[in-house]
Design a protein around this motif. Structure first.
Motif, PDB file in Angstrom:
ATOM      1  N   GLY A   1       0.803  -1.212   0.000  1.00 37.06           N
ATOM      2  CA  GLY A   1       0.000   0.000   0.000  1.00 37.06           C
ATOM      3  C   GLY A   1       0.837   1.264   0.000  1.00 37.06           C
ATOM      4  O   GLY A   1       0.342   2.351  -0.319  1.00 37.06           O
ATOM      5  N   PHE A   2       2.116   1.146   0.354  1.00 36.71           N
ATOM      6  CA  PHE A   2       3.019   2.299   0.359  1.00 36.71           C
ATOM      7  C   PHE A   2       3.790   2.411  -0.948  1.00 36.71           C
ATOM      8  O   PHE A   2       4.385   3.450  -1.229  1.00 36.71           O
ATOM      9  N   GLY A   3       3.833   1.334  -1.738  1.00 42.03           N
ATOM     10  CA  GLY A   3       4.587   1.316  -2.984  1.00 42.03           C
ATOM     11  C   GLY A   3       5.274  -0.017  -3.159  1.00 42.03           C
ATOM     12  O   GLY A   3       4.876  -1.028  -2.577  1.00 42.03           O
ATOM     13  N   TYR A   4       6.322  -0.033  -3.949  1.00 36.22           N
ATOM     14  CA  TYR A   4       7.085  -1.259  -4.175  1.00 36.22           C
ATOM     15  C   TYR A   4       7.698  -1.712  -2.856  1.00 36.22           C
ATOM     16  O   TYR A   4       8.196  -0.900  -2.072  1.00 36.22           O
ATOM     17  N   SER A   5       7.673  -3.020  -2.584  1.00 32.11           N
ATOM     18  CA  SER A   5       8.163  -3.514  -1.300  1.00 32.11           C
ATOM     19  C   SER A   5       9.257  -4.558  -1.494  1.00 32.11           C
ATOM     20  O   SER A   5       9.348  -5.214  -2.543  1.00 32.11           O
ATOM     21  N   CYS A   6      10.071  -4.716  -0.464  1.00 38.82           N
ATOM     22  CA  CYS A   6      11.218  -5.626  -0.493  1.00 38.82           C
ATOM     23  C   CYS A   6      10.905  -6.896   0.287  1.00 38.82           C
ATOM     24  O   CYS A   6      10.182  -6.868   1.288  1.00 38.82           O
ATOM     25  N   ALA A   7      11.496  -7.987  -0.135  1.00 39.53           N
ATOM     26  CA  ALA A   7      11.362  -9.252   0.588  1.00 39.53           C
ATOM     27  C   ALA A   7      12.354  -9.303   1.736  1.00 39.53           C
ATOM     28  O   ALA A   7      13.452  -8.732   1.660  1.00 39.53           O
ATOM     29  N   GLY A   8      11.975  -9.973   2.810  1.00 39.79           N
ATOM     30  CA  GLY A   8      12.880 -10.178   3.937  1.00 39.79           C
ATOM     31  C   GLY A   8      13.588 -11.506   3.834  1.00 39.79           C
ATOM     32  O   GLY A   8      13.465 -12.241   2.848  1.00 39.79           O
ATOM     33  N   ALA A   9      14.327 -11.843   4.897  1.00 44.23           N
ATOM     34  CA  ALA A   9      15.089 -13.090   4.904  1.00 44.23           C
ATOM     35  C   ALA A   9      14.342 -14.232   5.581  1.00 44.23           C
ATOM     36  O   ALA A   9      14.692 -15.395   5.391  1.00 44.23           O
ATOM     37  N   GLY A  10      13.330 -13.914   6.377  1.00 44.19           N
ATOM     38  CA  GLY A  10      12.677 -14.927   7.186  1.00 44.19           C
ATOM     39  C   GLY A  10      11.647 -15.740   6.421  1.00 44.19           C
ATOM     40  O   GLY A  10      10.977 -15.242   5.517  1.00 44.19           O
ATOM     41  N   THR A  11      11.518 -17.003   6.801  1.00 34.66           N
ATOM     42  CA  THR A  11      10.478 -17.899   6.305  1.00 34.66           C
ATOM     43  C   THR A  11       9.544 -18.222   7.454  1.00 34.66           C
ATOM     44  O   THR A  11      10.001 -18.592   8.546  1.00 34.66           O
ATOM     45  N   ALA A  12       8.244 -18.101   7.234  1.00 33.72           N
ATOM     46  CA  ALA A  12       7.277 -18.294   8.308  1.00 33.72           C
ATOM     47  C   ALA A  12       7.456 -19.647   8.997  1.00 33.72           C
ATOM     48  O   ALA A  12       7.586 -20.681   8.332  1.00 33.72           O
ATOM     49  N   PHE A  13       7.493 -19.604  10.324  1.00 29.25           N
ATOM     50  CA  PHE A  13       7.558 -20.781  11.192  1.00 29.25           C
ATOM     51  C   PHE A  13       8.880 -21.553  11.097  1.00 29.25           C
ATOM     52  O   PHE A  13       8.998 -22.623  11.677  1.00 29.25           O
ATOM     53  N   MET A  14       9.839 -21.033  10.382  1.00 28.11           N
ATOM     54  CA  MET A  14      11.135 -21.706  10.288  1.00 28.11           C
ATOM     55  C   MET A  14      11.928 -21.476  11.578  1.00 28.11           C
ATOM     56  O   MET A  14      12.134 -20.339  11.986  1.00 28.11           O
ATOM     57  N   PRO A  15      12.398 -22.551  12.253  1.00 26.72           N
ATOM     58  CA  PRO A  15      13.234 -22.351  13.446  1.00 26.72           C
ATOM     59  C   PRO A  15      14.676 -22.023  13.048  1.00 26.72           C
ATOM     60  O   PRO A  15      15.348 -22.832  12.423  1.00 26.72           O
ATOM     61  N   TYR A  16      15.120 -20.824  13.424  1.00 28.49           N
ATOM     62  CA  TYR A  16      16.485 -20.417  13.121  1.00 28.49           C
ATOM     63  C   TYR A  16      17.429 -20.695  14.294  1.00 28.49           C
ATOM     64  O   TYR A  16      18.614 -20.940  14.083  1.00 28.49           O
ATOM     65  N   LEU A  17      16.911 -20.656  15.498  1.00 21.47           N
ATOM     66  CA  LEU A  17      17.683 -21.056  16.675  1.00 21.47           C
ATOM     67  C   LEU A  17      16.708 -21.513  17.760  1.00 21.47           C
ATOM     68  O   LEU A  17      15.738 -20.806  18.057  1.00 21.47           O
ATOM     69  N   LEU A  18      16.965 -22.686  18.316  1.00 17.07           N
ATOM     70  CA  LEU A  18      16.233 -23.205  19.467  1.00 17.07           C
ATOM     71  C   LEU A  18      17.266 -23.491  20.546  1.00 17.07           C
ATOM     72  O   LEU A  18      18.130 -24.352  20.358  1.00 17.07           O
ATOM     73  N   SER A  19      17.209 -22.786  21.648  1.00 17.04           N
ATOM     74  CA  SER A  19      18.262 -22.919  22.656  1.00 17.04           C
ATOM     75  C   SER A  19      18.320 -24.320  23.262  1.00 17.04           C
ATOM     76  O   SER A  19      19.366 -24.737  23.765  1.00 17.04           O
ATOM     77  N   THR A  20      17.225 -25.072  23.213  1.00 10.46           N
ATOM     78  CA  THR A  20      17.248 -26.436  23.745  1.00 10.46           C
ATOM     79  C   THR A  20      18.118 -27.362  22.895  1.00 10.46           C
ATOM     80  O   THR A  20      18.492 -28.449  23.356  1.00 10.46           O
ATOM     81  N   LEU A  21      18.430 -26.963  21.669  1.00 12.01           N
ATOM     82  CA  LEU A  21      19.307 -27.754  20.807  1.00 12.01           C
ATOM     83  C   LEU A  21      20.730 -27.197  20.776  1.00 12.01           C
ATOM     84  O   LEU A  21      21.590 -27.754  20.093  1.00 12.01           O
ATOM     85  N   ASP A  22      20.968 -26.135  21.501  1.00 16.11           N
ATOM     86  CA  ASP A  22      22.261 -25.437  21.500  1.00 16.11           C
ATOM     87  C   ASP A  22      22.879 -25.517  22.900  1.00 16.11           C
ATOM     88  O   ASP A  22      23.409 -24.540  23.417  1.00 16.11           O
TER      89      ASP A  22
END
Length: 311
Positions: A138-159
């Motif tokens: 609605g503001f004009g041309y927009s840029c894509a981000g780096a995130g993917t919905a629901f993708m776990p990038y870090l879970l401290s229980t696995l680190d």
């Protein structure tokens, strides 16, 4: 009523319904939070130049270069292992044989202000991508981000090794030398804590500030490559007409900013430390949306010739 307007109205209704100081953080509330002009901070910043060739010859075409923030991830910081405040993703970080207990090293006495606090932390892709794209369009041309919905990038229980034992970062200069990589300053009397070692333990009287420091730590990890942690980088590759966000730096809004989601939903973004309202969570669980800046322009030819930025 158009489809885009119906979407905005429904998201606005959800956002208004979730503005109480305490509410269950769910996917609907997180999607609604992406409707934030303050966090978006949309700007036209310059022009891009493209070489366009056809059977009739070649010409130089231009397109507008824009810059805005994108909600890449939801960063949770919470005391009890397995109790991520974002209810739909709790199953991603349940206790395991190497990561079970949580909580603080304290008996909650007023005089106990120097004992260790511990926070788990998860970085999960923001679920509001489609709603955000329609909002930003609605503001004009927009840029894509780096995130993917629901993708776990870090879970401290696995680190576990890095997160619970601070290995090897407890020996890094940033962890040993006062004043290096700190959130706030001693002279400014707003020191919230240190970025290193980037684990779950810290000494801090204020529980909100503890959660914020831990969120900054995991944000620092996932926005860099080659860190000694178990994680996936939250980074996009640059290409012609697209300049993605880089490493998150504490106190620097040009690298990223935070929108509080719980225990109090905020309609604006800020960096840590800040002087805004800091609501203490009863169970020590906090979550923020991490917004990061991207620049881009519409492709108008086969060859990218460069860009210029306005002053």
């Amino acid at each position: 009523m158009t489809r885009a307007r119906r979407l905005r109205v429904s998201i606005a209704a959800l956002l208004l319904a979730a503005t109480s100081p305490s509410f269950a953080l769910n996917t609907a509330a997180i999607i609604a939070s992406a409707l934030s002009p303050d966090c978006l901070e949309y700007r036209v910043t310059g022009l891009c130049y493209w070489l366009y060739c056809s059977w009739h010859g070649c010409s130089v075409r231009t397109s507008v270069k824009v810059r805005h923030y994108v909600p890449d991830a939801v960063v949770s910081s919470y005391s009890n292992t397995g109790e991520n405040p974002w209810v739909e993703v709790r199953a991603m970080s349940l206790p395991n044989p190497t990561a079970q207990a949580g909580g603080d090293g304290t008996f909650n006495h007023d005089s106990e202000n120097n004992l260790a606090k511990f926070k788990n932390s998860d970085v999960i892709g923001h679920p509001g991508g489609e709603a955000f794209r329609q909002f930003a369009a609605g503001f004009g041309y927009s840029c894509a981000g780096a995130g993917t919905a629901f993708m776990p990038y870090l879970l401290s229980t696995l680190d576990t090794v890095a997160w619970r034992y601070n290995l090897p970062e407890m020996a890094y200069p940033e962890a040993l030398i006062p004043g290096m990589r700190e959130i706030g300053t001693r002279t400014g009397q707003n020191l919230w804590g240190s970025v290193y070692p980037r684990g779950g333990f810290l000494h801090q009287v204020d529980d909100y500030e503890s959660g914020a420091v831990v969120a900054q730590r995991v944000g620092d990890i996932v926005t860099r490559r080659g860190q000694v942690h178990v994680y996936q980088p939250l980074l996009a590759g640059s290409h012609d007409g697209y300049w993605p966000a880089g490493a998150l730096v504490e106190g620097d809004a040009s690298s990223g900013k935070w929108q509080e989601l719980t225990p109090r939903l905020s309609n604006s973004c800020a960096v840590f430390p800040h002087g805004d309202v800091r609501t203490q969570a009863l169970r020590g669980d906090y979550a923020w949306a991490l917004w990061r800046p991207y620049s881009c322009c519409r492709r108008m030819g086969q060859v990218f010739l460069g860009s210029t930025d306005f002053n």
